[in-house]
Design an enzyme around this catalytic site. Structure first.
Site, PDB file in Angstrom:
ATOM      1  CB  ILE A  14      -0.996   0.011   1.127  1.00  0.00           C
ATOM      2  CG1 ILE A  14      -1.597  -1.193   1.333  1.00  0.00           C
ATOM      3  CG2 ILE A  14      -1.953   1.329   1.247  1.00  0.00           C
ATOM      4  CD1 ILE A  14      -2.665  -1.625   0.000  1.00  0.00           C
ATOM      5  NE  ARG A  37      -4.388 -11.943  10.815  1.00  0.00           N
ATOM      6  CZ  ARG A  37      -5.548 -12.400  11.123  1.00  0.00           C
ATOM      7  NH1 ARG A  37      -6.502 -11.320  11.100  1.00  0.00           N
ATOM      8  NH2 ARG A  37      -5.895 -13.170  11.601  1.00  0.00           N
ATOM      9  NE  ARG A  64       9.085   9.987  20.177  1.00  0.00           N
ATOM     10  CZ  ARG A  64      10.106   9.593  19.518  1.00  0.00           C
ATOM     11  NH1 ARG A  64      10.144   9.908  17.874  1.00  0.00           N
ATOM     12  NH2 ARG A  64      11.077   8.785  19.952  1.00  0.00           N
ATOM     13  CD  GLU A 140      17.276  17.199   6.709  1.00  0.00           C
ATOM     14  OE1 GLU A 140      16.410  17.122   5.967  1.00  0.00           O
ATOM     15  OE2 GLU A 140      18.355  17.830   6.381  1.00  0.00           O
TER      16      GLU A 140
END
Length: 181
Positions: A14, A37, A64, A140
């Site tokens: 995908i 799956r 995050r 970076e």
């Protein structure tokens, strides 16, 4: 045949990304029925429990994006293609903390989310740190703040969920259970 093995009869890619790849596998289940799956493949990662001479643990705080918040974590990073985990661990320790070591050992490895991903983290430990004369640069797109915490301070951050990821919580639990500091 392995117990509970699911045989893949079709696999569709995908997405192939910089960090992860996503595919959908069509599988035959142990009872003969079929299912799909959704699977993430990941090159693997390392994490380092780094303990200073005064028994502080090195952590980094970083944002995050999937969680839309900052977490306090042990130094960690993704394996580069063909790179040995110990070299990745040393590189990440140097880049994220400004410390290096000649003495690091592998504690264990573990899968992060085996229900949908194959990411394997190798967990290292060192208590023989040396400050680098010249700090190495971060990636970076990486921004971190170094923190040195006692075990008790780290345990408090687990309780308040500032430490809220499995690898770091595992590290804190390991240090407490082993009575290392």
């Amino acid at each position: 045949m392995k117990k509970f093995e699911e045989k893949t009869f079709h696999s569709e890619v995908i997405f192939n990304g910089r960090i992860i790849n996503l595919k959908v596998d069509s599988v035959t289940l142990p009872d003969g029925k079929t299912s799909k799956r959704e699977l993430i493949t990941h090159p693997g990662a390392v994490a380092v429990i780094a303990i200073t001479a005064d028994n502080k643990i090195l952590f980094v705080e970083q944002y995050r994006k999937p969680l839309e918040k900052s977490l306090v974590e042990i130094p960690a990073g993704k394996l580069e293609k063909g790179e040995q985990p110990e070299l990745t661990a040393l590189r990440e320790l140097e880049e994220e903390t400004g410390y290096t070591t000649d003495n690091m050992r592998l504690l264990t490895s573990f899968y992060t989310s085996p229900g949908f991903a194959d990411e394997l983290i190798y967990l290292y430990i060192t208590n023989d740190l040396k400050k680098l004369e010249q700090a190495k640069g971060l990636d970076e797109d990486e921004f971190v703040e170094l923190m040195e915490l006692s075990l008790e301070e780290a345990e408090q951050l687990v309780k308040t969920q500032r430490i809220h990821d499995a690898k770091t919580a595992y590290a804190v639990l390991y240090l407490k259970s082993e009575g290392m500091i």
